[in-house]
Design an enzyme around this catalytic site. Structure first.
Site, PDB file in Angstrom:
ATOM      1  N   HIS A 106     -41.363   1.119  -1.238  1.00 50.11           N
ATOM      2  CA  HIS A 106     -41.336   0.137  -0.157  1.00 50.11           C
ATOM      3  C   HIS A 106     -42.654  -0.617  -0.102  1.00 50.11           C
ATOM      4  O   HIS A 106     -43.719  -0.043  -0.387  1.00 50.11           O
ATOM      5  CB  HIS A 106     -41.099   0.815   1.193  1.00 50.11           C
ATOM      6  N   GLU A 124     -42.683   5.599   5.956  1.00 42.98           N
ATOM      7  CA  GLU A 124     -41.709   6.496   6.557  1.00 42.98           C
ATOM      8  C   GLU A 124     -42.117   7.955   6.366  1.00 42.98           C
ATOM      9  O   GLU A 124     -43.046   8.263   5.618  1.00 42.98           O
ATOM     10  CB  GLU A 124     -40.317   6.274   5.939  1.00 42.98           C
ATOM     11  N   HIS A 182     -40.636   7.227  -4.645  1.00 42.06           N
ATOM     12  CA  HIS A 182     -39.982   8.399  -4.060  1.00 42.06           C
ATOM     13  C   HIS A 182     -38.474   8.363  -4.259  1.00 42.06           C
ATOM     14  O   HIS A 182     -37.887   7.323  -4.555  1.00 42.06           O
ATOM     15  CB  HIS A 182     -40.296   8.491  -2.560  1.00 42.06           C
ATOM     16  N   ARG A 202     -35.615  -0.931  -5.634  1.00 40.16           N
ATOM     17  CA  ARG A 202     -35.043   0.139  -6.445  1.00 40.16           C
ATOM     18  C   ARG A 202     -35.575   0.055  -7.875  1.00 40.16           C
ATOM     19  O   ARG A 202     -35.521  -0.996  -8.514  1.00 40.16           O
ATOM     20  CB  ARG A 202     -33.517   0.018  -6.411  1.00 40.16           C
TER      21      ARG A 202
END
Length: 364
Positions: A106, A124, A182, A202
């Site tokens: 991200h 996150e 991740h 992605r």
């Protein structure tokens, strides 16, 4: 009328890697015949904005309430940038990973603002609810990985040798700051706390195809720009615990965007909202009662409540087996708040659950 604690209708999302474990764990009634991968508990993301489930504000959207009742929701910080222009700053969801997720990354705030129409970035954390079998997560790259060699591996569809894998179990915390590569592995159900952003780049999808029979798109050009190749922060941690006279208070994870704690082994806990942030409470198991000056609200197992800043003093009441996760936006000038370390040993433990930027602030 002032705001009080609120429950919102879950928003379900179906992806190829999901299943139906929310039925078993939380007694949910899910959309039929599709794998339910995510339950968005609290969201102000465009196209998926939460709506109040019941009470005098039933049907009202979270965004409407943040704009109309900004002072109630955020207190004296209602006009500050932390509120994202009176948009709710945090997104809370459950993830049901029956299969491994794509390898992804991200962007941070600056890149997102410049390349994603003024959006904010996405940092996150995951609180592992269930980890079946030899469940693991991917978090970070192997030390020394260079941009050129990782790009070549990703382009050829074989980035696996550069990925760091970590075994996880229920109760573990995984920090995923913007820029950290991740993926959540198979057999995991997790609670995710994150910035209000849905931007994902992605890198690798294990050769899968989507519901349309076609490979899901990759985003290598942007992904390679936002990966933090100097990232050496600790990825998987265990909560820091304090035993209080009412039960056990734990610090789960801290970033500049959210501070997340839990309460367990309690019957009654007095809490106070802070000016600048509402409290988000997730009843992980067992029922929870939130009592305040003007009434009370029952939060069923697996559900999320929002306690606006204006509520002030409130009390959590539960059975001894109830685990409650609380998340709030930290004060940038006092990022740890009540978790100022009491000893050198606790300082070391606390730093382990902080991301790199918070750790630098705490040790400065």
């Amino acid at each position: 009328m002032k705001l009080g604690p609120l429950l919102f209708e879950p928003i379900y999302r179906s992806y190829v890697w999901g299943n139906r474990n929310f039925e078993r764990l939380f007694g949910r009634v899910l959309p039929p015949e599709v794998p339910t991968a995510e339950s968005w508990e609290l969201s102000d993301v465009d196209g998926a904005i939460s709506r109040v489930e019941s009470g005098p504000f039933a049907g009202r959207s979270l965004r409407e309430l943040c704009r109309e009742f900004a002072a109630d929701m955020f207190g004296e910080q209602s006009g500050s940038s932390i509120c994202g222009g009176r948009r709710f700053p945090l997104l809370v969801k459950f993830l049901d990973a029956e299969r491994v997720l794509s390898v992804q990354v991200h962007p941070g705030d600056q890149f997102a603002a410049e390349h994603e129409n003024g959006s904010i970035g996405k940092t996150e954390m995951w609180f592992i609810v269930e980890a079946r079998g030899n469940a693991e997560v991917i978090a970070g790259l192997r030390p020394g990985t260079t941009r050129a060699e990782f790009l070549e591996a990703a382009q050829s569809g074989s980035p696996e040798p550069f990925l760091q894998r970590h075994r996880v179990r229920a109760g573990d915390v995984v920090l995923v700051p913007a820029g950290r590569v991740h993926a959540m592995g198979a057999g995991i159900v997790a609670l995710e706390i994150q910035q209000t952003s849905d931007i994902t780049y992605r890198l690798h999808d294990w050769g899968r195809v989507g519901p349309d029979g076609k490979p899901r798109p990759l985003h290598l050009d942007r992904a390679i720009e936002v990966i933090d190749f100097s990232d050496e922060g600790r990825a998987v941690t265990q909560p820091v615990q304090r035993t209080e006279d009412w039960g056990v208070w734990s610090l789960l994870g801290v970033t500049l965007f959210f501070l997340t704690e839990s309460f367990s082994q309690f019957r009654s806990v007095p809490c106070t909202t802070r000016s600048g942030s509402p409290d988000i409470l997730v009843a992980m198991n067992g029922s929870l009662r939130i009592s305040w000056d003007h009434g009370d609200v029952i939060v069923p197992p697996g559900r999320t409540a929002l306690v606006p800043s204006c509520v002030g003093l409130y009390v959590l009441e539960a059975t001894e087996d109830t685990l409650v996760v609380r998340s709030r936006v930290p004060d940038r000038s006092d990022v740890l708040g009540d978790w100022t370390p009491r000893s050198n040993e606790e300082r070391t433990a606390v730093l382990d659950v902080c991301d790199t930027r918070v750790a630098e602030l705490v040790t400065a």
